[in-house]
Design a protein around this motif. Structure first.
Motif: not given
Length: 508
Positions: A65-72
């Motif tokens: 999600s947009l809250q997931d620093d690793h994913a971003l």
């Protein structure tokens, strides 16, 4: 760019606009590698199964999600372009203000910061989708709008409030390559289904101006943006804010919009609705005088509102069955059942929600005085207003829109390169405040200055955000859900920039 293939990172691909962007990027001859940020990949795969098949090895889905620093971080790794379409929009935005802020504002902060901290901030080009909702309510007194008009979202519009905060963060982020696109209302394939399942349909003001754009044209716009930039055609395009709209063929009112939809069933709004069911103010919608600017860059306008409804007539052929059913039956089971929905204005009346009654009608007395039958209700597209007759065709004539232009408080005949501290002083005074900085480099609209509002709040902001994008004090003028304090009545008494449009629909 990786292996001579440009990488486009996209959020919101499971939404109406994001899905069209994905579809159009896959059509481009540039053969992009596309990364998608998706919260639930398994359900998403069924959503765009055909696109995944078409994209084959070109599409990479990143779970998060947009809250997931690793994913971003993974999303923007090696990305040349980041297109941020993800947002919680109405009606979902109306039912969960906290999540709306978390996605629309905090999510934007997260993705911008991820770009800033990537080590490639100057290389990545960021495309931010904002909204017409930042302008709030308009009516026939000032139906025309342009960049620089005051940003003042409607009360209880959690979507608008969260998008306003997010957009401002982008404008003042310090990123080298960004663009903000204020999306007008979108005609998309889920349009009818979404509106027939929530009280949101009653938020559409019969006489509000709307300039639509189709989902397909929105997707084409982003396809062209990336294609043209790679081809070197967008010099001077970046670090700017633009209004998106479909132009003259997409300008109508809420009344016109309902009639176009119900025409699929051989009917119109008056057969299914009573006029007082819908709010008369405090939503959002405008006609734009400046969407030709963006179209001159990206050449995206292809479809009219009529084209969209022709498309829907083919796709939703079963709506024709409505012609066989009595209008009273459709009204009872499709429309009236939503009057008690928690998002329905009639439900607010029933529950006596004073704050909403004041905001959307101007008080209970104003609601009670509203005409309850169509023969007495003034319909703008029929040339009627509460004050008397009006030439609707003349009102919609863009060549005459200058008479409705709002002042921005400085000499707009000057080129941007000539704007100086005196223009800042003039703009600040028109907003009831002052500029505290004693000097600025002439024409530099992206270096922050220090300002003060009439309530004494000091804040730093770029001249671009104030003069060109319509922002002002982030403390007074940008209420953030869920504990928002929409205070434009008091603000307009001290801010002439607000007053020139606020008092079109509100008493002093």
């Amino acid at each position: 760019m990786k292996d001579n293939q440009y990488v486009v990172a996209l959020t919101g691909a499971t939404g109406a606009m994001g899905g069209e962007v994905l579809s159009h990027l896959l059509k481009s001859e540039k053969n992009y590698a596309i990364r998608l940020l998706v919260r639930n990949p398994d359900s998403a795969k069924s959503f765009f199964k055909s696109l995944l098949k078409k994209g084959k090895n070109r599409i990479t889905i990143i779970q998060g999600s947009l809250q997931d620093d690793h994913a971003l971080s993974h999303l923007i790794e090696d990305a040349d372009y980041v297109v941020h379409c993800a947002a919680v929009i109405p009606p979902k935005a109306d039912h969960n203000p906290e999540n709306t802020v978390r996605v629309n504002y905090t999510g934007t902060v997260k993705i911008v910061d991820a770009i800033k901290n990537s080590g490639r901030a100057d290389e990545i080009k960021y495309v931010h989708i904002s909204t017409v909702a930042v302008y709030g309510n308009r009516d026939y007194h000032h139906p025309w709008c342009r960049m620089g008009d005051p940003v003042m979202g409607s009360a209880y519009d959690f979507y608008s409030a969260s998008k306003i905060k997010g957009e401002r963060y982008v404008l003042e982020s310090g990123l080298k390559n960004w663009v903000v696109l204020r999306q007008s209302a979108v005609y998309h394939k889920y349009f009818l289904a979404n509106n027939m399942n929530d009280g949101l349909m009653f938020h559409t003001c019969w006489n509000a101006p709307f300039e639509w754009i189709t989902d397909s044209d929105s997707g084409l716009m982003i396809e062209h943006l990336v294609d043209y930039d790679i081809d070197g055609k967008l010099n001077g395009f970046w670090r700017n804010d633009y209004n998106i709209g479909g132009g003259a063929s997409c300008r109508e009112t809420g009344y016109d919009t309902f009639n176009s939809g119900f025409a699929l069933m051989g009917a119109n709004a008056e057969k299914f609705f009573e006029p007082h069911w819908n709010i008369p103010r405090n939503f959002h919608g405008v006609w734009y005088t400046d969407t030709h600017v963006l179209d001159s860059w990206l050449h995206y306008r292809r479809e009219s509102s009529a084209d969209f409804w022709k498309r829907m007539e083919k796709q939703l052929w079963y709506y024709k069955l409505g012609k066989l059913l009595p209008a009273k039956l459709i009204r009872k089971f499709a429309i009236e059942r939503l009057l008690k929905n928690s998002n329905s204005p009639q439900n607010w009346i029933r529950l006596g929600k004073k704050g909403r009654i004041d905001a959307f009608w101007g008080g209970m007395k104003a609601y009670e005085e509203l005409p309850k039958t169509w023969d007495k209700f003034p319909v703008l597209s029929k040339g009627q207003t509460p004050e008397g007759k009006i030439d609707y065709s003349d009102l919609k004539d863009e060549s005459k829109a200058e008479r409705y232009k709002l002042s921005h408080g400085y000499d707009e005949s000057k080129a941007d390169s000539e704007l100086d501290i005196n223009d800042m002083k003039s703009a600040a005074a028109f907003r009831g405040g002052e500029v505290l900085s004693s000097s600025m480099q002439k024409g530099d609209l992206h270096t922050a200055l220090e300002w003060k509002c009439h309530n004494g709040h000091s804040f730093k902001s770029t001249p671009f955000a104030i003069l060109k994008a319509g922002f002002w004090c982030p403390v007074c003028c940008e209420p953030l859900p869920p504990d928002s304090n929409w205070n434009y009545d008091k603000l307009s008494a001290s801010i002439p920039c607000y007053a020139q449009v606020w008092y079109d629909t509100h008493s002093k």
